[in-house]
Structures are given as structure tokens and as C-alpha cells.
Design a protein around this motif. Structure first.
Motif, PDB file in Angstrom:
ATOM      1  N   GLU A   1       0.838  -1.208   0.000  1.00 52.61           N
ATOM      2  CA  GLU A   1       0.000   0.000   0.000  1.00 52.61           C
ATOM      3  C   GLU A   1       0.873   1.260   0.000  1.00 52.61           C
ATOM      4  OE1 GLU A   1      -3.524  -0.055  -0.064  1.00 52.61           O
ATOM      5  OE2 GLU A   1      -3.124   2.020  -0.612  1.00 52.61           O
ATOM      6  N   TRP A   2       1.894   1.273   0.835  1.00 51.71           N
ATOM      7  CA  TRP A   2       2.846   2.385   0.849  1.00 51.71           C
ATOM      8  C   TRP A   2       3.417   2.604  -0.555  1.00 51.71           C
ATOM      9  CZ3 TRP A   2       4.932   6.380   3.387  1.00 51.71           C
ATOM     10  CH2 TRP A   2       4.727   6.499   4.765  1.00 51.71           C
ATOM     11  N   ALA A   3       3.869   1.522  -1.170  1.00 48.11           N
ATOM     12  CA  ALA A   3       4.534   1.644  -2.475  1.00 48.11           C
ATOM     13  C   ALA A   3       3.562   2.111  -3.556  1.00 48.11           C
ATOM     14  CB  ALA A   3       5.160   0.308  -2.864  1.00 48.11           C
ATOM     15  N   ALA A   4       2.287   1.718  -3.419  1.00 46.71           N
ATOM     16  CA  ALA A   4       1.291   2.093  -4.424  1.00 46.71           C
ATOM     17  C   ALA A   4       0.716   3.485  -4.174  1.00 46.71           C
ATOM     18  CB  ALA A   4       0.158   1.060  -4.458  1.00 46.71           C
ATOM     19  N   SER A   5       0.533   3.838  -2.900  1.00 49.95           N
ATOM     20  CA  SER A   5      -0.134   5.103  -2.583  1.00 49.95           C
ATOM     21  C   SER A   5       0.832   6.279  -2.468  1.00 49.95           C
ATOM     22  CB  SER A   5      -0.914   4.980  -1.266  1.00 49.95           C
ATOM     23  OG  SER A   5      -1.947   4.055  -1.415  1.00 49.95           O
ATOM     24  N   HIS A   6       2.069   5.999  -2.094  1.00 52.21           N
ATOM     25  CA  HIS A   6       3.061   7.066  -1.916  1.00 52.21           C
ATOM     26  C   HIS A   6       4.367   6.678  -2.591  1.00 52.21           C
ATOM     27  CE1 HIS A   6       0.278   9.032   0.724  1.00 52.21           C
ATOM     28  NE2 HIS A   6       0.139   7.908   1.411  1.00 52.21           N
ATOM     29  N   PRO A   7       4.302   6.458  -3.893  1.00 51.44           N
ATOM     30  CA  PRO A   7       5.498   5.955  -4.596  1.00 51.44           C
ATOM     31  C   PRO A   7       6.709   6.887  -4.450  1.00 51.44           C
ATOM     32  CG  PRO A   7       3.775   6.623  -6.157  1.00 51.44           C
ATOM     33  CD  PRO A   7       3.159   6.604  -4.806  1.00 51.44           C
ATOM     34  N   GLU A   8       6.457   8.169  -4.311  1.00 51.43           N
ATOM     35  CA  GLU A   8       7.565   9.125  -4.205  1.00 51.43           C
ATOM     36  C   GLU A   8       8.279   9.023  -2.862  1.00 51.43           C
ATOM     37  OE1 GLU A   8       4.417   9.680  -3.923  1.00 51.43           O
ATOM     38  OE2 GLU A   8       4.223  10.810  -2.051  1.00 51.43           O
ATOM     39  N   MET A   9       7.652   8.371  -1.887  1.00 51.55           N
ATOM     40  CA  MET A   9       8.249   8.286  -0.547  1.00 51.55           C
ATOM     41  C   MET A   9       8.928   6.947  -0.278  1.00 51.55           C
ATOM     42  SD  MET A   9       5.514  10.181   1.987  1.00 51.55           S
ATOM     43  CE  MET A   9       6.630  10.061   3.412  1.00 51.55           C
ATOM     44  N   VAL A  10       8.811   5.994  -1.198  1.00 44.59           N
ATOM     45  CA  VAL A  10       9.302   4.631  -0.944  1.00 44.59           C
ATOM     46  C   VAL A  10      10.421   4.308  -1.929  1.00 44.59           C
ATOM     47  CG1 VAL A  10       8.670   2.197  -0.778  1.00 44.59           C
ATOM     48  CG2 VAL A  10       6.999   3.973  -0.152  1.00 44.59           C
ATOM     49  N   ALA A  11      11.653   4.277  -1.429  1.00 50.81           N
ATOM     50  CA  ALA A  11      12.787   3.969  -2.308  1.00 50.81           C
ATOM     51  C   ALA A  11      12.802   2.485  -2.663  1.00 50.81           C
ATOM     52  CB  ALA A  11      14.097   4.374  -1.639  1.00 50.81           C
ATOM     53  N   LYS A  12      12.563   1.655  -1.670  1.00 51.19           N
ATOM     54  CA  LYS A  12      12.539   0.202  -1.891  1.00 51.19           C
ATOM     55  C   LYS A  12      11.455  -0.403  -1.005  1.00 51.19           C
ATOM     56  CE  LYS A  12      17.390  -0.086  -3.170  1.00 51.19           C
ATOM     57  NZ  LYS A  12      18.761  -0.435  -2.755  1.00 51.19           N
ATOM     58  N   ALA A  13      10.947  -1.553  -1.427  1.00 52.19           N
ATOM     59  CA  ALA A  13       9.881  -2.195  -0.655  1.00 52.19           C
ATOM     60  C   ALA A  13      10.146  -3.689  -0.542  1.00 52.19           C
ATOM     61  CB  ALA A  13       8.527  -1.951  -1.320  1.00 52.19           C
ATOM     62  N   MET A  14       9.917  -4.214   0.658  1.00 47.44           N
ATOM     63  CA  MET A  14      10.147  -5.642   0.885  1.00 47.44           C
ATOM     64  C   MET A  14       8.909  -6.274   1.547  1.00 47.44           C
ATOM     65  SD  MET A  14      13.269  -7.506   2.934  1.00 47.44           S
ATOM     66  CE  MET A  14      12.541  -7.557   4.574  1.00 47.44           C
ATOM     67  N   PRO A  15       7.920  -6.624   0.722  1.00 43.43           N
ATOM     68  CA  PRO A  15       6.751  -7.327   1.270  1.00 43.43           C
ATOM     69  C   PRO A  15       7.082  -8.804   1.485  1.00 43.43           C
ATOM     70  CG  PRO A  15       6.466  -6.907  -1.084  1.00 43.43           C
ATOM     71  CD  PRO A  15       7.800  -6.340  -0.713  1.00 43.43           C
ATOM     72  N   VAL A  16       6.691  -9.319   2.632  1.00 43.78           N
ATOM     73  CA  VAL A  16       7.030 -10.699   3.014  1.00 43.78           C
ATOM     74  C   VAL A  16       5.744 -11.461   3.343  1.00 43.78           C
ATOM     75  CG1 VAL A  16       8.317 -12.095   4.702  1.00 43.78           C
ATOM     76  CG2 VAL A  16       9.289  -9.940   3.857  1.00 43.78           C
ATOM     77  N   ILE A  17       5.630 -12.692   2.865  1.00 42.27           N
ATOM     78  CA  ILE A  17       4.473 -13.582   3.092  1.00 42.27           C
ATOM     79  C   ILE A  17       3.132 -12.848   2.978  1.00 42.27           C
ATOM     80  CG2 ILE A  17       5.623 -15.446   4.363  1.00 42.27           C
ATOM     81  CD1 ILE A  17       4.521 -14.087   7.006  1.00 42.27           C
ATOM     82  N   GLY A  18       2.949 -12.187   1.838  1.00 42.08           N
ATOM     83  CA  GLY A  18       1.686 -11.499   1.628  1.00 42.08           C
ATOM     84  C   GLY A  18       1.364 -11.412   0.159  1.00 42.08           C
ATOM     85  N   ALA A  19       0.499 -10.484  -0.183  1.00 40.56           N
ATOM     86  CA  ALA A  19       0.100 -10.290  -1.570  1.00 40.56           C
ATOM     87  C   ALA A  19      -0.368  -8.855  -1.726  1.00 40.56           C
ATOM     88  CB  ALA A  19      -1.005 -11.263  -1.956  1.00 40.56           C
ATOM     89  N   ALA A  20      -0.528  -8.426  -2.968  1.00 39.48           N
ATOM     90  CA  ALA A  20      -0.919  -7.043  -3.231  1.00 39.48           C
ATOM     91  C   ALA A  20      -2.439  -6.872  -3.260  1.00 39.48           C
ATOM     92  CB  ALA A  20      -0.289  -6.553  -4.534  1.00 39.48           C
TER      93      ALA A  20
END
Lengths: 392, 392
Positions: free
Chosen positions: B184-203
Motif C-alpha cells: 500500500e505504501w509503495a502504491a499510494s506514496h510511490p515518491e516516498m518509498v525507495a525500496k519495498a520488501m513485502p514478506v508472506i503477503g500479496a498485493a
């Protein structure tokens, strides 16, 4: 003996029915009664009754009998229709009937209700369990009913089969809890089982399945109307039972089906799930409605006793290895790799135990989007394998 | 602004703590308060408070911040210990700390409690939800609390992060529901998230997961003490909540663990499960006891609101494809093929959607006997991949 007479009368009726029908099976429900039955736990019950059906004709030498055992929420309606206008045939109609894989032109196929069958509100199910009247008290047994096991289900079936003069079954088969009964038959009465076809099941309930069965039962135990099993003549625990049946339905399916059928659609236009806590997605609504509809025809104590019987299950009574050591029948083991109840890991352990014990096992997988339920609904895929197995 | 002051005070405290400790993180819980917060559903709440922790030191240019988001039943205790005698460190301590994969000698790591956090009875959790006092009425909100979403969790975190003067996060990461927040962070605030590491989940929560979450919630809804959410100051629905937590615990595990840990042992010697309906196998007893213990520190309405938030989840607000189209951050997606909550099929759909959208995604699988929980308990396996991802 009364049970003999009932069996013989029913058999005659079936033979007539069998001759009258050509390609469509029209079946009737019959009732088998045991004046006395002693459970594995040592309690003797009077007037134990179970419903049963049969398809085809018993050969004069009684060598062509097949026994079909039902799943957790099923009953003895394995094939055919009750009348020509009946919308839905028995659950394994795709593989049982004239000219089908289990060919009723050749085989005499018997299917019986189990003890503690869930469908107490269905007039075409007959069973004995906590909701039954205890002849000694004139009241429902409730939780005074003894714990029963898959072995008990088998022993009642054995009495039914023997009441028809059958000494050996050409095949025992069944899906899910029916496969547990199949393994139990093969392990407990190896001399009576020529071949066995367990479908979407395993030869033992492992710790994870024991845990899942508790998840299914949980809403009943929390429902105040359950009242520690004492609700006959009062409001039954319908809310808890409905939620329990919803859990069963979900786990018996697969996300391929859920995704394709419901996706993320709301249950009602204009009632977006995000707008209120009570607003539902379609998948929630359909599952809840199905659970509620089934609950009205089911009994919560029977559900709990079925859970217990399944949790206690180890073919032959002790362990996977011991059960497999007792079995003599060649096995056609049919499973679905997407099954969430009897998972591929669980299935692999049963196959491994069979091979370690030197059993003659053929393992066939079927596919589909329903997961576990494909073992009930998608059995036509296994038609060729079943024919070949029976021909051997 | 009050929130700024609280943030700055907490930051100073953390810097001191950070310097005082060498190889072992000693952490303290802090509280972030928003005087006013408007939910996605349009309700404005006053005095929204969440607990948080931090590990490491914020760089003068504030470029080294990492945000860790917690799982369904977790809280902001992601790493370290509250004091040296603390038996259990934070849940991702294996990968967060001095010299570890997410190296607190380099990164300033923030973890916060979500809204409607489950652990209302834990003095080290601070959250705002149905059990909180509505400042306007002086009484708990109960079901008057608005539906909240994963996006709402993210917006509260965003306010916390911004209160620390941080404009961009070097990494957002989290397991399970934490991965939902990460997407959600990566999708809603792309300008604020340099890298994303989602673990054991889904979009996205698919139909099957929506159904499972209802299975978890069911015992609460049936418990008479739930009383349509109105139980504050009365007996809370502990029985239903305990069963709900039992279901979560089971599904977060795997049969490899259940079989190896419990097999078919009875809970108590001399009380064989077959002897009485109430006699349990060990797996039943351990899961029930764990559920009951956790229920005493948890809130049933918060459980239901968490279920709702998870059911509503689609990264970016609409669909998997739309969410993926909005993401800019490279993704290190870590999953467990034995996961029964976010299954391999669900994971495959997220990977496929990411690739179709042209996302920079690295998919790593870890293994173990715990299934879903390996994403919390077995993360050391991913150490090398996490370091490499952060170095890129």
C-alpha cells in the motif's frame, strides 16, 4: 431376524427398480436396522438405524457387490435420482450407473448413511446419533450418545452387507470421509474387501487435520444455543452450525474457484464492503447463505460427533504403518493436489506408508478448480482408471 | 505541534539508547498522537494514538529511515529487547539490529502499531480503535468506530514518519499484514518509498482470503458476550476470541510443524481422546490454551476490524493491476511456498501482476516447517538477499 427381512425386502424392490430403468437410475431410500450394536467404545445401543440405497442387481452368487461410503456432510445418495424430475442426481452419479465406470449393469452398488450423519432434517437420511431418541429413556441421547468412530461406521455397514448375504465386496470406495471408511474397511476386514478406492482422503487423521476439524467445530461450541448439547425441543444452535458449515464449504473448495466465481464483487450493488462493517463481499454472502440453509437441515451435535470420529481416525485403529500392514486389497487412490483438507503432503505420507508396507497401490491425481470437492464433482476424469482397476 | 514535539523527544531518547548499546538493542516504546485523523471512509477521529519503536540513529539528512509494518496479531516490537533480561526480542530481530541485514548501525528503523491493533491488553501496545475512548462521548467507540483500511494504517504511519522530518523511506517492509501495508505504501506514496520488501503477503486480498478471514471471525460473532460489539465494562467475548485466535494460529502454521510437534499424542495421559467427547489430542489442547491466553490480552472488536481491513485490501485501492501500475519502488518479495494464508497461487498472481506492470521485482522463497510463520520466524535465511537488495 428383522434386519434380514428388511434387507431382503429392500433387495427385491431394488431388483424391480433396476429392471424397470434403462439408462437412468431411479432409486429409493431404504432403512437398515440393527436391534443392537456395540460401539468400539463399548456402549451397546438399541435399534440402530441407517438409510441406504442400492443400484443394479445382486448376482446369484453375490460376488458383484460394491460399497460406496459418503463424505462428512453427505449421505447415502451416491447415484441416480429419486424420480425423473429430480434436478440433482446422487453425488457420484458421474461414475456410478448403467454403462458408467462403476457399471450398475454389472455391479450391485450399495451406499449407506453413517452413524451420526449430519443431515438429520433431510427426510431421505436415516441415522442414529445424539439427535435420535434413546429407546431406554424416550428422549434424545444428546451428549449421552457414545463417541463413535469410523470403525463403528464400517461395522454398521458390515452388518448391512452381511444382511444381504454378501461375504466379500468387489470394491469399497468413497470420497473424503468415505475414503477414511474405505481405508478402515480394507484394514479391519481385509478378507471382505477385494479392491479399495479411497478418494481425496488419507489413511490417518494427522495433527493438522485434527486442528482444522476443531476450527470447523468452534462456532458451535461458542453458540449459547448449543447449551452443552442439550437443545432438543428448544432453539438449536443454528448460528454456530451455519458458521461451522461455512468453514467446511470454504476449505472443501479452492481459491481458483473462489476467485473465478466471486472475485472481489460486493454482495449487493450500492452496499460497498468498505462502507459498513456488516456490508459483505459476494463470497461472504454466498458462503453464509449456504451455511445457513444447510444448518436448517443439520444437527450440531452430529457435526461434533463427526468431527470427533474424523479426528480419531487411523485405519486399523492405531497408526498409518499398522493400518497399511493390515490391508490386502489393491488400492486405487485418487487425490487432488489442490485439496486443502487432505493436502498433497498428507497424501504423500499415505502413499509412502502403502509402498513401505508393500501394498499394491495406484495413485491417480485429478484436477479442477474445486480442490477437495473435485473428488466429489469431477470424478468423470477418473473413469478410465476406475474401469481398468475393476477389470484387473 | 504536539505530534512534532512527541516525535522529537522520542527521537532524542532513541539516539541516546542507540549510543549506549553495542550489539544488543534495548528499545523503548513511544507514542505518536495525531490530534485529528480523517479515515478513508470519511470520518474524522480526534486524538489518534499509536505506539512506535525505533532502532538506530536518524542521519542528519534523514535519508536512512526504514519503516517496518507489523502482522495481523503483532505490534510495533519488531526488534530488540525492552531490557537485557527480556526473554524474547522483537519478531524480526533476526534481520534488524547492529550488523544485521537491516543494519541499525546504518539505518534508522521505525516500527509502529497500526490502528485497531489487536493487543489492547498489552501495556506496550498503543492503538486507536473500537476499544478506545471516543473523546466526544467519554465512552468506548464500540461499533461506532469507522471501518478502517490498510491505507488508513499507512496514512497514520506517514504522519509519524513526516513528524520526524523524513521525506522518503529507504525501505518499507513487513510480514503478512505488514506486507499489505508495504504494498500500500509503495502504491499510494510511490515518491516516498525507495525500496519495498513485502514478506508472506500479496498485493490484494482475493476471494478465498476474504472467506478465510470470515472463518477466523466466526466464533466472535456467535459468542453471546460479543453482544453486537457492546461489551465494554461487561464480560468480553473471550471464548469466541480465543477460538478465533486458535484458527489464526493454526492457519499460520503448517502440517509439517503440527505433525512433528504433536503427532497424534493425547493431551493428557489416561484421557484418551476416544474415551470422551471432551478429551483432546495435544494439538487441540495446545492451540486452545494459546488462543485463550492471547484472548485475554486482545480485543474482539479490534479483531473484527482487522479482518475487515484485510478483506478490503487492494494495493492502491482498486485492483492488483491498478496497484502494480502505481508502484515505482523495486520490490524484494519474500514468500514461503507452504504458506496456507498467502498461498503459492496467490503469490504467483502478485508476481505476475508485478511483471505485467513492468515492476522491478525479485521474488525469493524461504522454507521451514512453519508455513506462513516462517516469514516471521525464519527470516535469517533471507539475510543475504536483503543485504544485496539494500546495497543496490
Amino acid at each position: 431376524m428383522r434386519t434380514w427381512i428388511m434387507g431382503a425386502t429392500a433387495l427385491a424392490a431394488t431388483m424391480v427398480t433396476g429392471m424397470a430403468e434403462a439408462q437412468e437410475l431411479i432409486v429409493e431410500k431404504k432403512v437398515f436396522e440393527l436391534p443392537s450394536f456395540t460401539t468400539q467404545s463399548g456402549r451397546t445401543l438399541k435399534q440402530v438405524r441407517v438409510g441406504w440405497e442400492s443400484y443394479g442387481t445382486l448376482a446369484p452368487d453375490r460376488s458383484n457387490a460394491v460399497l460406496i461410503c459418503h463424505f462428512f456432510s453427505g449421505n447415502s445418495h451416491a447415484a441416480g435420482k429419486y424420480d425423473a424430475a429430480d434436478a440433482q442426481p446422487g453425488y457420484w452419479d458421474a461414475i456410478i450407473g448403467p454403462g458408467k465406470a462403476i457399471d450398475t449393469d454389472r455391479y450391485f452398488v450399495i451406499a449407506s448413511d453413517t452413524l451420526v450423519n449430519l443431515n438429520t432434517g433431510d427426510p431421505r437420511t436415516t441415522t442414529t446419533g445424539p439427535a435420535s431418541i434413546d429407546p431406554d429413556t424416550g428422549k434424545p441421547y444428546g451428549l449421552d450418545f457414545p463417541v463413535v468412530t469410523i470403525r463403528d461406521f464400517v461395522e454398521v455397514q458390515k452388518a448391512l452387507v452381511e444382511s444381504l448375504g454378501i461375504k466379500r465386496l468387489a470394491l469399497v470406495a468413497g470420497p473424503s470421509m468415505g475414503s477414511l471408511q474405505t481405508f478402515e474397511w480394507a484394514a479391519s476386514h481385509p478378507e471382505m474387501v477385494a479392491k479399495a478406492m479411497p478418494v481425496i482422503g488419507a489413511a490417518e487423521a494427522n495433527a493438522m487435520l485434527i486442528g482444522w476439524l476443531d476450527v470447523w467445530a468452534a462456532p458451535i461450541l461458542v453458540d449459547p444455543d448449543w447449551n452443552n448439547g442439550d437443545y432438543y425441543g428448544k432453539a438449536p444452535p443454528l448460528a454456530g452450525l451455519a458458521k461451522a458449515l461455512t468453514a467446511v464449504t470454504l476449505q472443501a473448495n479452492h481459491e481458483d474457484w473462489a476467485g473465478a466465481t466471486f472475485d472481489r464483487r460486493p454482495a449487493r450493488a450500492g452496499e460497498e464492503p468498505g462502507k459498513a462493517l456488516r456490508n459483505k463481499f459476494q463470497v461472504q454472502s454466498v458462503l453464509d447463505n449456504a451455511g445457513e440453509a444447510r444448518a436448517r437441515l443439520s444437527d450440531a451435535n452430529h457435526f461434533l460427533y463427526l468431527v470427533k470420529a474424523n479426528q480419531l481416525f487411523a485405519a486399523g485403529g492405531t497408526s498409518l504403518a499398522d493400518g497399511m500392514a493390515r490391508i490386502r486389497a489393491p488400492l486405487l487412490y485418487i487425490t487432488q493436489p489442490k485439496d486443502l483438507v487432505f493436502t498433497p503432503e498428507t497424501v504423500a505420507r499415505t502413499v509412502e506408508a502403502a509402498r513401505e508396507a508393500g501394498r499394491d497401490i495406484t495413485h491417480l491425481t485429478i484436477d479442477g478448480v474445486r480442490g477437495h470437492l473435485d473428488g466429489v464433482m469431477s470424478m468423470k476424469q477418473a473413469e478410465g482408471a476406475i474401469r481398468a482397476f475393476l477389470e484387473r
